[in-house]
Design a protein around this motif. Structure first.
Motif, PDB file in Angstrom:
ATOM      1  N   MET A 115     -12.538   7.876  -2.903  1.00  0.00           N
ATOM      2  CA  MET A 115     -13.781   8.612  -2.626  1.00  0.00           C
ATOM      3  C   MET A 115     -13.692  10.037  -3.169  1.00  0.00           C
ATOM      4  O   MET A 115     -14.663  10.588  -3.676  1.00  0.00           O
ATOM      5  CB  MET A 115     -14.066   8.613  -1.124  1.00  0.00           C
ATOM      6  CG  MET A 115     -14.400   7.213  -0.608  1.00  0.00           C
ATOM      7  SD  MET A 115     -14.979   7.151   1.093  1.00  0.00           S
ATOM      8  CE  MET A 115     -13.533   7.556   2.033  1.00  0.00           C
ATOM      9  N   GLY A 122      -6.008   0.764   4.460  1.00  0.00           N
ATOM     10  CA  GLY A 122      -6.387   1.366   3.181  1.00  0.00           C
ATOM     11  C   GLY A 122      -6.944   2.773   3.313  1.00  0.00           C
ATOM     12  O   GLY A 122      -7.627   3.248   2.408  1.00  0.00           O
ATOM     13  N   THR A 169     -19.759   4.413   2.195  1.00  0.00           N
ATOM     14  CA  THR A 169     -19.470   5.799   2.584  1.00  0.00           C
ATOM     15  C   THR A 169     -19.879   6.764   1.475  1.00  0.00           C
ATOM     16  O   THR A 169     -20.488   7.818   1.741  1.00  0.00           O
ATOM     17  CB  THR A 169     -17.960   5.966   2.901  1.00  0.00           C
ATOM     18  OG1 THR A 169     -17.600   4.960   3.842  1.00  0.00           O
ATOM     19  CG2 THR A 169     -17.655   7.331   3.478  1.00  0.00           C
ATOM     20  N   ILE A 206      -4.666   0.079  12.746  1.00  0.00           N
ATOM     21  CA  ILE A 206      -5.435   1.108  12.034  1.00  0.00           C
ATOM     22  C   ILE A 206      -5.623   0.680  10.574  1.00  0.00           C
ATOM     23  O   ILE A 206      -4.766  -0.036  10.023  1.00  0.00           O
ATOM     24  CB  ILE A 206      -4.723   2.485  12.127  1.00  0.00           C
ATOM     25  CG1 ILE A 206      -5.650   3.604  11.664  1.00  0.00           C
ATOM     26  CG2 ILE A 206      -3.404   2.492  11.369  1.00  0.00           C
ATOM     27  CD1 ILE A 206      -5.151   5.006  11.965  1.00  0.00           C
ATOM     28  N   CYS A 207      -6.732   1.095   9.992  1.00  0.00           N
ATOM     29  CA  CYS A 207      -7.041   0.698   8.612  1.00  0.00           C
ATOM     30  C   CYS A 207      -5.841   0.903   7.697  1.00  0.00           C
ATOM     31  O   CYS A 207      -5.269   1.979   7.631  1.00  0.00           O
ATOM     32  CB  CYS A 207      -8.215   1.525   8.099  1.00  0.00           C
ATOM     33  SG  CYS A 207      -8.538   1.286   6.351  1.00  0.00           S
ATOM     34  N   PHE A 256       0.806  -1.221   0.000  1.00  0.00           N
ATOM     35  CA  PHE A 256       0.000   0.000   0.000  1.00  0.00           C
ATOM     36  C   PHE A 256       0.837   1.269   0.000  1.00  0.00           C
ATOM     37  O   PHE A 256       0.332   2.336  -0.328  1.00  0.00           O
ATOM     38  CB  PHE A 256      -0.958  -0.009   1.199  1.00  0.00           C
ATOM     39  CG  PHE A 256      -2.253  -0.678   0.867  1.00  0.00           C
ATOM     40  CD1 PHE A 256      -2.395  -2.043   1.031  1.00  0.00           C
ATOM     41  CD2 PHE A 256      -3.305   0.033   0.342  1.00  0.00           C
ATOM     42  CE1 PHE A 256      -3.570  -2.677   0.696  1.00  0.00           C
ATOM     43  CE2 PHE A 256      -4.492  -0.591  -0.004  1.00  0.00           C
ATOM     44  CZ  PHE A 256      -4.627  -1.954   0.168  1.00  0.00           C
ATOM     45  N   ALA A 310     -18.380   3.304   8.200  1.00  0.00           N
ATOM     46  CA  ALA A 310     -18.629   2.065   7.452  1.00  0.00           C
ATOM     47  C   ALA A 310     -18.632   0.840   8.374  1.00  0.00           C
ATOM     48  O   ALA A 310     -19.364  -0.112   8.144  1.00  0.00           O
ATOM     49  CB  ALA A 310     -17.583   1.914   6.360  1.00  0.00           C
ATOM     50  N   ALA A 329     -13.553   5.928  12.927  1.00  0.00           N
ATOM     51  CA  ALA A 329     -14.059   5.222  11.735  1.00  0.00           C
ATOM     52  C   ALA A 329     -13.017   4.307  11.105  1.00  0.00           C
ATOM     53  O   ALA A 329     -13.359   3.307  10.481  1.00  0.00           O
ATOM     54  CB  ALA A 329     -14.556   6.226  10.705  1.00  0.00           C
ATOM     55  N   PHE A 330     -11.732   4.636  11.245  1.00  0.00           N
ATOM     56  CA  PHE A 330     -10.680   3.797  10.636  1.00  0.00           C
ATOM     57  C   PHE A 330      -9.946   2.964  11.682  1.00  0.00           C
ATOM     58  O   PHE A 330      -8.869   2.458  11.433  1.00  0.00           O
ATOM     59  CB  PHE A 330      -9.683   4.679   9.876  1.00  0.00           C
ATOM     60  CG  PHE A 330     -10.270   5.296   8.635  1.00  0.00           C
ATOM     61  CD1 PHE A 330     -10.356   4.575   7.464  1.00  0.00           C
ATOM     62  CD2 PHE A 330     -10.752   6.604   8.649  1.00  0.00           C
ATOM     63  CE1 PHE A 330     -10.903   5.125   6.315  1.00  0.00           C
ATOM     64  CE2 PHE A 330     -11.314   7.171   7.507  1.00  0.00           C
ATOM     65  CZ  PHE A 330     -11.388   6.436   6.333  1.00  0.00           C
ATOM     66  N   GLN A 331     -10.507   2.837  12.880  1.00  0.00           N
ATOM     67  CA  GLN A 331      -9.820   2.221  14.010  1.00  0.00           C
ATOM     68  C   GLN A 331      -8.578   3.074  14.316  1.00  0.00           C
ATOM     69  O   GLN A 331      -8.423   4.170  13.788  1.00  0.00           O
ATOM     70  CB  GLN A 331      -9.470   0.762  13.729  1.00  0.00           C
ATOM     71  CG  GLN A 331      -8.963   0.014  14.946  1.00  0.00           C
ATOM     72  CD  GLN A 331      -9.011  -1.493  14.803  1.00  0.00           C
ATOM     73  OE1 GLN A 331      -9.901  -2.134  15.337  1.00  0.00           O
ATOM     74  NE2 GLN A 331      -8.069  -2.067  14.122  1.00  0.00           N
TER      75      GLN A 331
END
Ligand code: HEM
Length: 507
Positions: free
Chosen positions: A461, A453, A309, A450-451, A136, A374, A443-445
């Motif tokens: 988005m 992505g 989202t 942590i997320c 990523f 989400a 929302a993303f932890q």
């Protein structure tokens, strides 16, 4: 007989007495310690969750308004729910090793997610995290994915343009689901699915099966009889099994095709670097089950979250037309799109530099995620007895969840206007986006898990919304019809989001 301590009855009795006294004191101390432990207030039972299943997040938000952290009693374990940022920081970062997916979540998630990154802890998690984080962070992936997003949003804009010409109502959530599925397939697996244009009936069947399997997996959290149903292969468990079979057939076919491609490729080096699946194939080519799990976890990560989202984002813009106009104005100004000649060139103008300047758009998406995260609830298992920063105890085996949905609506976190949709709360006086603590905006932890992505998701988005708002205005097809979520792992809009579309440009 030689004098021996054991044979002396006085000594024996005295020793027994001392031992008994010591045991009584130890027992009393342990009992006292246990008794003096404080536990978070009990707000109900898991039966209440079952009774409120259709409006689960409303129910949990009401409870969070009464107690920052509370317990729900269950037949097998106690469930602790927190919306207190200090507790969230403690479980996600300070004492990270003590809270994980654990055996409970693993057994619930396993049939759908297998040993993928969302379901596992320990070495299996670390290995997948390491390889995926590397992937990523590469520029190659960033550039490649931006081109994929631009291509897919141009396709979507074409569909919307035709609907506008025909005065047709479209379900925008359905289209977002398809286009984000197409995007993640291309980026992660190098496969063109084209579910948006409907060329793949198999892709549509997979998508349906995946949504239903995800709803049935969440149902297991409240259905105490799921294991019996699974054993007897009846009801929701029989349906889950059928859906998982459809998913598996589809994914295994994909893996076999990819392996074949890799073997047949003359230029093996470039082939291996192409997508995320190829990268994992390098690590573990023989274990197809493990690869299946990795793939499904990326699909659930990349498809549903972003599409849901974007759908709530459009819903919010329909409810707040002045905000819709403000976002559209900013996009026009920052991307320098003067007129729309074709959608592909409009999408191409949404490069990284332009997107970075769109602070109001960024704030509007973030505000959407605050109110409609989400992943509305995120559960961990406590591995050993612990004390939270608020002074209350949690026990080994307790299920401990933080609640992004409820947290987004708490006045003690966001102020009196917590329930209002107000993108400005994210901007400083110069209109520059100001991030919040990830333990408050969850929302993303946050913390080590942590997320992965997050940046990827924002980019997708922003590209999608920038192009769509440059070209169209959106209105709810039926402004009177209530819009609610469907209770499942991700926060989807129940029944989709029918909208009408008008062009912003001369056709
Ligand atoms: C709006 C979009 C998104 C939101 C709100 C979101 C949110 C989250 C959350 C809450 C978690 C933690 C879940 C857990 O407890 O296991 C998570 C984990 C993760 N997300 Fe995202 N996500 C989004 C998009 C994406 C995308 C597009 C990708 C990749 C294509 C992605 C990849 C991941 C991965 C791999 C993890 C697991 C991290 C780990 O366990 O170490 N996410 N995400």
């Amino acid at each position: 007989m030689a004098p021996g301590f054991v044979s002396d009855p006085i000594f024996f009795t005295a020793s027994a007495l001392v031992l008994a006294l010591a045991l009584v004191r130890l027992f009393a101390k342990t009992w006292e310690r246990r008794r003096s432990r404080k536990y978070h207030p009990v707000a109900g039972t898991v039966l209440n969750q079952l009774l409120n299943f259709g409006r689960l997040h409303h129910y949990m938000t009401d409870l969070a308004g009464r107690h920052r952290t509370y317990r729900l009693l269950g037949p097998l374990r106690s469930e602790v729910y927190t919306s207190d940022p200090a507790n969230v920081e403690y479980m996600l970062k300070t004492n990270f090793e003590n809270y994980g997916k654990g055996w409970h979540n693993y057994t619930i998630l396993k049939d759908l997610l297998g040993d993928g990154i969302f379901a596992v802890d320990g070495d299996k998690w670390r290995q997948q995290r390491k390889v995926s984080s590397y992937e990523f962070s590469t520029k190659v992936l960033r550039d490649f994915s931006s081109v994929v997003f631009q291509r897919n949003v141009a396709k979507l804009a074409n569909i919307l343009s035709e609907a506008a010409s025909a005065n047709q109502i479209v379900d925008i959530q359905d289209l977002f689901m398809k286009s984000t599925l197409d995007s993640i397939f291309k980026v992660a697996f190098g496969v063109e699915l084209d579910s948006m244009c409907g060329t793949s009936e198999e892709g549509a069947e997979f998508s349906r099966a995946f949504d239903d399997a995800s709803a049935m997996t969440l149902w297991r959290y409240v259905d105490v009889s799921w294991k019996i149903k699974k054993f007897l292969n009846i009801g929701s468990e029989a349906a889950l099994k059928k859906n998982v079979r459809i998913i598996d057939n589809f994914v295994y076919k994909l893996i076999r095709r990819k392996i074949e491609q890799m073997h047949n490729s003359t230029d093996n080096t470039s082939m291996k670097k192409e997508d995320i699946l190829s990268r994992f194939l390098q690590v573990t080519e023989t274990d197809q089950t493990y690869l299946r799990d990795i793939i499904l976890n990326f699909i659930i990560a990349g498809k549903d979250t972003t599409a849901a989202t974007l759908s709530w984002f459009i819903y919010m813009l329909c409810k707040h037309p002045t905000i819709q106009e403000k976002v559209a104005r900013e996009v026009k100004q920052m991307s320098n799109v003067k007129e729309i000649s074709d959608f592909s060139s409009c999408a191409a103008s949404m490069g990284e530099e332009a997107l970075e300047k769109m602070h109001y758009l960024h704030a509007t998406i973030t505000e959407t995620l605050r109110l409609y995260p989400a992943l509305p609830v995120d559960a961990k298992i406590c591995f050993s007895d612990d004390v939270f920063p608020d002074g209350f105890n949690v026990r080994e085996g307790d299920m401990v969840s933080f609640q992004p949905y409820a947290m987004g609506r708490m006045k003690f976190i966001w102020g009196d206007d917590a329930e209002d949709f107000r993108p400005e709360r994210w901007l400083d006086s110069n209109g520059v986006f100001q991030p919040e603590s990830p333990f408050k905006f969850t929302a993303f932890q946050a913390g080590p898990r942590i997320c992965l992505g997050k940046e990827f998701a924002y980019r997708q988005m922003k590209i999608f919304s920038a192009v769509l708002l440059s070209c169209f205005t959106f209105k709810l097809a039926d402004a009177k019809k209530p819009v609610n979520y469907r209770t499942m792992i991700n926060l989807h809009i129940d029944g989709g989001l029918p909208v009408s579309i008008t062009r912003r440009y001369e056709s």
